[in-house]
Structures are given as C-alpha cells and as structure tokens.
Design a protein around this motif. Structure first.
Motif, short mmCIF file in Angstrom:
data_model
loop_
_atom_site.label_atom_id
_atom_site.label_comp_id
_atom_site.label_asym_id
_atom_site.label_seq_id
_atom_site.Cartn_x
_atom_site.Cartn_y
_atom_site.Cartn_z
N ARG A 115 30.30 46.00 -11.13
CA ARG A 115 28.94 45.66 -11.91
C ARG A 115 28.46 46.50 -12.79
O ARG A 115 28.22 47.60 -12.58
CB ARG A 115 28.17 44.94 -10.91
N ASP A 150 32.49 38.94 -8.25
CA ASP A 150 33.59 38.95 -9.28
C ASP A 150 34.11 37.72 -9.51
O ASP A 150 34.66 37.45 -10.63
CB ASP A 150 34.52 39.95 -8.86
N TYR A 162 31.81 35.86 -11.73
CA TYR A 162 31.65 36.57 -13.30
C TYR A 162 32.93 35.87 -13.71
O TYR A 162 32.97 35.60 -15.11
CB TYR A 162 31.70 38.10 -13.11
#
Length: 186
Positions: A39, A135, A138
C-alpha cells in the motif's frame, strides 16, 4: 513588466508525476509472489507491505543515513523487492543492497532516482500493514474505474467477494484469487 509563465501541463510534468512513484512501487510489489500485500498513497514517502511470513515492512523514499545494524530477517528480501520493482514497466533500475544491505536504489523511466530504505518496526500494529484482501479490493477497484466489460465487472465482483469473506475462504481459493489479481495488474 511582469513575466507570464505558461500553466503546468499536469500530464507532462515529471515533478507532478513523481508524486505517484510510491503508488507504482506498491503496484510492483503486489505483482511479486513473495509479497502478500502492498500500500502507498500519492505524494507519500512511504510504501508499506506484508511478506508471505506475515511480517510488515516499510520502504521509505528518502536519503537514509548509513547504518551498521543488521536488521533484515534475510538478505533475499531486498533482492525479491528489487526484482518485483524491475518487473513494473515504470522502472528500469532496481539495485538491491546498494549502498548497504537494507536499501534498494531505483530509477524511473522518467529519470527520477530514489534510495529505498527498508525499515523494520517490531512494535508496529498489524493493522498498519496491508493484507492480501486489500490487494484484491484494490485490483477490483482498478478494473471498475476503466469502463469495464461484462467479464471484467464479473471478475471485479468475484474479487471483492473473496476479499470481503477472506477469513472464511480456504487456502487454494485465496491463492487463486491472488493469482488472478496479479495477472490483472500486469
């Protein structure tokens, strides 16, 4: 007489674009099979990531003072990070252990050079570091922001579902979802 300067073309300015280099480094680390999650925020000087062993680390984009401390759990960590960064299309130099064991020297295709210093914080809260589920979310968000096809929309929904129910999923499904997410970020 005052001089008038043209407005900055935000699409062409390497100075403005440099704010996104930490995000690109996090993207590169997400593509590594050695990293569970990564991140970074635009304009930040810090990239946080989690290794397969569940350990959280920070990469700091700044000049670091030399140290004699041997704080790395294994020397291969900087090599794995450098390899992941080199696999990203925005970087063309990533030299591990240079100038010392806990650093990586990188250079972007636009010519920006950084010294990444690896920081280990044994007292860090586990919530400070990214998880694989983050993730997946994302990657799903990135798919949905680019005028997705029906197949991409379905893939994003599946990734979001697996991320939201991460603790309930078995290991093979988690690994498969991570592999799908990695393939979509390349």
């Amino acid at each position: 007489m005052t001089a008038e300067f043209p407005a900055i073309d935000r699409d062409k300015s390497p100075l403005i674009d440099a704010d996104h280099d930490p995000v690109r480094i996090a993207d590169a680390l997400r593509g590594s099979p050695h990293i569970l999650g990564a991140r970074a925020e635009p304009g930040s000087d810090r990239v946080t990531f989690t290794t397969l062993a569940g350990n959280g680390f920070d990469l700091t984009l700044q000049d670091a003072e030399p140290t004699d401390d041997n704080i790395l759990p294994s020397p291969a960590l900087t090599e794995a990070l450098a390899a992941a960064i080199l696999n990203h299309p925005d970087f063309y130099v990533a030299t591990p252990d240079s100038p010392r064991d806990d650093t990586i020297t990188i250079q972007t295709r636009r010519g920006q050079r950084y010294l990444l210093a690896l920081d280990v914080d044994p007292d860090a809260d586990a919530d400070d570091y990214p998880t694989p589920a983050e993730d997946l979310s994302y990657t799903a968000d990135r798919l949905l922001t680019s005028d997705p096809s029906d197949a991409e929309r379905a893939t994003a929904e599946l990734l979001n579902y697996v991320a939201a129910t991460w603790d309930k999923q078995d290991l093979p499904l988690r690994q498969h979802a991570q592999a799908v997410a990695r393939s979509l970020t390349r």
